[in-house]
Design an enzyme around this catalytic site. Structure first.
Site, PDB file in Angstrom:
ATOM      1  N   GLY A 165       2.793   4.238   4.092  1.00  0.00           N
ATOM      2  CA  GLY A 165       1.691   4.929   4.740  1.00  0.00           C
ATOM      3  C   GLY A 165       0.333   4.790   4.108  1.00  0.00           C
ATOM      4  O   GLY A 165      -0.517   5.655   4.302  1.00  0.00           O
ATOM      5  N   GLY A 166       0.071   3.723   3.342  1.00  0.00           N
ATOM      6  CA  GLY A 166      -1.283   3.488   2.858  1.00  0.00           C
ATOM      7  C   GLY A 166      -1.855   4.682   2.105  1.00  0.00           C
ATOM      8  O   GLY A 166      -1.304   5.158   1.120  1.00  0.00           O
TER       9      GLY A 166
ATOM     10  N   THR B 234       4.251  -0.335   4.844  1.00  0.00           N
ATOM     11  CA  THR B 234       5.041  -0.442   3.639  1.00  0.00           C
ATOM     12  C   THR B 234       6.402   0.169   3.900  1.00  0.00           C
ATOM     13  O   THR B 234       6.581   0.875   4.884  1.00  0.00           O
ATOM     14  CB  THR B 234       4.324   0.364   2.519  1.00  0.00           C
ATOM     15  OG1 THR B 234       2.993  -0.143   2.363  1.00  0.00           O
ATOM     16  CG2 THR B 234       5.024   0.273   1.191  1.00  0.00           C
TER      17      THR B 234
END
Length: 528
Positions: free
Chosen positions: A423-424, A341
């Site tokens: 970073g999820g 992202t």
């Protein structure tokens, strides 16, 4: 030592310096914060293709001084044909390739909706200006980043099997090396088309027809009807009230609730000093409480079992905080999902602020690059389960669970802060680290971003779900965390990509703008 940038005319923070410059240049031409963000979002879709693309999703928080923040959900739903019959014979949705490209790309419609919000702020700049840098970078080429080289090499075997990937994102059939010039002429033509025909062409014009035809030919369930039906929408942001500030984030299908809950819990168990055992342990344990609720409740907005704002009540947050032991870690068998992202922030000279996030889910998404348009398509739909009865079960028109969640805070003293990261699973954790260091413990903004970070779980495709620490933490702190029961792994890097690419902008009541970017990225804070 990196220092917090300060200015009065506006600022754009992005994980690639060319995107930050694109936003800054729009501000210099008199553009507003939303217009600057559209310019940055278009640019970064070209210069950071492993992280995001026009074929992905986006979420916005827009704040105008004296008004309530506006949230925009630009998440595309599953295709009308995306059902169990389409995936018959599959144990799960394929992670790469055309069958992974099963949700509509929402981000362009999000740009469109955000520009509508900003239309009342004064004369608008033309799309040709906003997309100008992106068009130039796609036409003339950009220098490949180290992270793009590394991630292309890491996933080449799978990605090279996805239609169009090798033609678009390899150079002479080879992994592009850091510093090599990567040109994307078909993407440049698509951006030029958007600049001349308007952003709606992506969904209801020639571009839509082209992309739908390519997707069907390649084997995706997406069809032209899915393009025609899609519109990004304004939604009511979630919020949590702290002693000195109100924090805002996105509702379902994002994990914004978890980001808010972590900080709500932490304020109740706040450490005396930052970056020690009490600080890290407190935030890590708050993360566990928030993630358990997130995984129980967050899904397609129409299927959320309880209103998420109820989970952010003072009573519920206090009850969760009371479950945390100050000395002992809760066992953590959680299985998170990866995600890649970008987060970006802008503030203009009038104090209007934007917190924005754009993603294709995994690095390079589905890996599918459409042959006519050069658009790389996301694989966000792989977060669905093929069991329709599951909380996140696949069905046509449903929105997939999103790790994306841009953050914004308004302080009692008149400050406004936009902050976030890629970073999820790490997004809520890094948000908590940056905000708590700056707002609750008084660290300068850039130091709050630069200081060593941690991650509970995995991101960037890691398989382990333990607690990862950058190697700048004191050995005694690492030992104390291990003694408390945390499954600790010290990474070999002082500034690790695993920890995401964070940033933040704070606007003070007198007009002073403070900006900070992450030394872990290729980014920058470009100010006016």
């Amino acid at each position: 030592m990196l220092h917090t940038q300060r200015s009065y005319g506006g600022s754009c923070v992005a994980p690639h310096h060319l995107a930050a410059s694109a936003g800054r240049d729009v501000l210099k031409q008199g553009g507003n914060a939303v217009e600057a963000m559209v310019a940055a979002a278009a640019a970064i879709a070209v210069v950071y293709p492993h992280m995001n693309a026009l074929g992905g999703d986006g979420f916005w928080l827009i704040h105008e001084p004296g008004k309530a923040p506006i949230a925009i959900d630009a998440c595309g739903p599953a295709a009308g044909l995306a059902n169990s019959d389409f995936y018959a014979g599959e144990a799960s949705i394929p992670e790469r390739g055309p069958k992974a490209a099963l949700t509509m790309a929402g981000t362009i419609s999000g740009w469109q909706e955000a520009l509508k919000v900003a239309a009342s702020w004064g004369e608008s700049l033309p799309l040709s200006t906003l997309l100008g840098d992106a068009i130039r970078h796609a036409d003339e080429g950009v220098a490949v980043t180290q992270s793009q080289e590394t991630l292309t090499a890491k996933h080449l075997e799978r990605l090279s099997q996805s239609p169009g990937f090798s033609d678009a994102l390899l150079i002479d059939g080879q992994v592009p090396r850091e510093g090599q010039r990567l040109r994307q002429p078909r993407l440049a033509a698509t951006l030029k088309r958007l600049a001349s025909a308007g952003l709606d062409d992506f969904y209801r014009g020639e571009l839509a027809t082209s992309m739908a035809r390519d997707l069907e030919t390649l084997g995706s369930p997406l069809r032209l009807d899915d393009f025609h039906a899609y519109h990004a929408q304004q939604v009511t942001p979630l919020h949590v009230r702290l002693q000195d500030a109100t924090l805002y984030n996105l509702p379902a299908p994002t994990q914004g609730m978890a980001s808010l809950m972590i900080l709500g819990i932490y304020e109740r168990i706040k450490a005396a000093e930052p970056n020690g055992f009490d600080h890290l342990h407190g935030l890590i344990e708050a993360t566990k409480r928030a993630f358990m609720l997130r995984d129980r409740y967050v899904t397609d907005p129409r299927r959320v079992p309880v209103p998420l704002q109820q989970l952010l009540s003072e009573e519920r947050i206090s009850a969760e905080a009371a479950e945390i032991s100050a000395e002992q870690a809760l066992p953590w068998p959680h299985e998170p999902a990866p995600g890649d992202t970008i987060w970006m922030g802008t503030v203009d000279s009038e104090g209007r602020s934007v917190s924005f996030i754009q993603s294709i889910y995994w690095e390079f998404g589905s890996g599918v690059v459409l042959p006519e348009s050069g658009v790389l398509w996301q694989n966000r739909g792989i977060s669905f389960s093929l069991n329709q009865d599951d909380l996140r079960g696949l069905a046509p028109g449903r929105k997939p669970f999103h790790t994306l969640n841009p953050a914004l805070a308004t302080f009692n003293d008149g400050r406004t802060m936009v902050y976030g990261t890629m970073g999820g699973e790490g997004q809520p954790q890094t948000q908590a680290a940056v905000f708590s260091r700056y707002a609750l413990h008084g660290m300068p903004l850039q130091q709050a971003v630069t200081a060593p970070r941690w991650l509970l779980g995995r991101t960037w495709g890691d398989s382990s779900t333990n607690l990862k620490l950058e190697d700048r933490f004191d050995d005694r702190l690492v030992a104390a965390l291990a003694t408390a029961g945390h499954d600790v792994e010290v990474l070999p890097d002082s500034f690790s990509d695993t920890m995401g690419h964070a940033g933040g902008i704070v606007r003070h009541p007198d007009g002073l703008i403070e900006s900070a970017h992450d030394p872990r990225s290729n980014g920058g804070a470009a100010s006016v």
